[in-house]
Design a protein around this motif. Structure first.
Motif, PDB file in Angstrom:
ATOM      1  N   LEU A  62      52.817 -21.852 -10.277  1.00  0.00           N
ATOM      2  CA  LEU A  62      53.055 -21.339  -9.375  1.00  0.00           C
ATOM      3  C   LEU A  62      53.571 -21.267  -8.706  1.00  0.00           C
ATOM      4  O   LEU A  62      52.408 -21.996  -7.543  1.00  0.00           O
ATOM      5  N   ILE A  63      54.143 -20.496  -8.389  1.00  0.00           N
ATOM      6  CA  ILE A  63      54.904 -20.297  -6.432  1.00  0.00           C
ATOM      7  C   ILE A  63      53.902 -19.187  -5.658  1.00  0.00           C
ATOM      8  O   ILE A  63      53.241 -18.097  -6.454  1.00  0.00           O
ATOM      9  N   LYS A  64      53.688 -19.348  -4.855  1.00  0.00           N
ATOM     10  CA  LYS A  64      52.931 -18.071  -3.643  1.00  0.00           C
ATOM     11  C   LYS A  64      53.053 -16.554  -4.620  1.00  0.00           C
ATOM     12  O   LYS A  64      52.184 -15.987  -4.547  1.00  0.00           O
ATOM     13  N   GLU A  65      54.624 -16.373  -4.880  1.00  0.00           N
ATOM     14  CA  GLU A  65      55.392 -15.162  -5.104  1.00  0.00           C
ATOM     15  C   GLU A  65      54.694 -14.315  -6.123  1.00  0.00           C
ATOM     16  O   GLU A  65      53.884 -13.574  -6.640  1.00  0.00           O
ATOM     17  N   GLU A  66      54.708 -15.749  -7.288  1.00  0.00           N
ATOM     18  CA  GLU A  66      54.605 -15.853  -8.626  1.00  0.00           C
ATOM     19  C   GLU A  66      52.639 -15.520  -8.759  1.00  0.00           C
ATOM     20  O   GLU A  66      52.160 -14.828  -9.917  1.00  0.00           O
ATOM     21  N   LEU A  67      52.111 -15.949  -7.613  1.00  0.00           N
ATOM     22  CA  LEU A  67      50.650 -16.285  -7.765  1.00  0.00           C
ATOM     23  C   LEU A  67      50.162 -14.574  -7.419  1.00  0.00           C
ATOM     24  O   LEU A  67      49.155 -13.862  -7.963  1.00  0.00           O
ATOM     25  N   ARG A  68      51.181 -14.100  -6.873  1.00  0.00           N
ATOM     26  CA  ARG A  68      50.233 -12.880  -5.422  1.00  0.00           C
ATOM     27  C   ARG A  68      50.937 -11.279  -6.890  1.00  0.00           C
ATOM     28  O   ARG A  68      49.885 -10.701  -6.937  1.00  0.00           O
ATOM     29  N   ALA A  69      51.982 -11.554  -7.551  1.00  0.00           N
ATOM     30  CA  ALA A  69      52.531 -10.544  -8.564  1.00  0.00           C
ATOM     31  C   ALA A  69      51.444 -10.865  -9.395  1.00  0.00           C
ATOM     32  O   ALA A  69      50.304  -9.818  -9.991  1.00  0.00           O
ATOM     33  N   MET A  70      50.796 -12.651  -9.773  1.00  0.00           N
ATOM     34  CA  MET A  70      49.667 -12.440 -11.284  1.00  0.00           C
ATOM     35  C   MET A  70      48.625 -11.762 -10.761  1.00  0.00           C
ATOM     36  O   MET A  70      47.617 -10.979 -11.470  1.00  0.00           O
ATOM     37  N   HIS A  71      48.010 -12.207  -9.627  1.00  0.00           N
ATOM     38  CA  HIS A  71      46.809 -11.373  -8.987  1.00  0.00           C
ATOM     39  C   HIS A  71      46.587 -10.342  -8.384  1.00  0.00           C
ATOM     40  O   HIS A  71      45.619  -9.653  -8.851  1.00  0.00           O
TER      41      HIS A  71
END
Length: 125
Positions: free
Chosen positions: A77-86
């Motif tokens: 995951l890229i940073k934005e996807e990781l943040r959204a997932m968290h």
């Protein structure tokens, strides 16, 4: 899993160790489900007991548990996807902890921890 009416269901799911380095593998009918009545976080102890935790503490414990089991899912995951997932995960865990009781289950090597679970959930025979 949460259904459309807000009820939570538990599905059988193996541990990672079944599929890593020499694990036994296997298959499970993950479509089969039972109503989720409580979540028990295991702690090795001298004697058995179940101790209910507040929803704030429950969320922090659940975040840690989910982090352990989802490590492999976040690698690409890229940073934005990781943040959204968290953020989505945190919101889901907060909702879960408001509806389903969470316990620390202190278990000994020779005790009968299942009796503590039954007592915590009010199961009678």
């Amino acid at each position: 899993m949460r259904d459309t009416e807000g009820n939570y269901w538990a599905h059988p799911w193996p541990t990672w160790s079944r599929f890593q380095e020499g694990g036994t593998g296997g298959t499970w009918d993950v479509q089969k489900a039972v109503p989720l009545k409580g979540i028990f976080i295991l702690i090795q102890a001298v004697s058995d007991r179940a101790e209910r935790v507040g929803s704030g503490h429950a969320v922090s414990m659940l975040v840690e548990c989910v982090g352990h089991v989802s490590t492999f899912m976040t690698v690409s995951l890229i940073k934005e996807e990781l943040r959204a997932m968290h953020l989505e995960r945190f919101e889901n865990l907060c909702t879960l902890a408001r509806v389903i009781p969470v316990y620390t289950l202190h278990i000994s090597l020779t005790g009968s921890f299942w009796q503590e679970i039954e007592q915590a959930l009010g199961v009678s025979h």
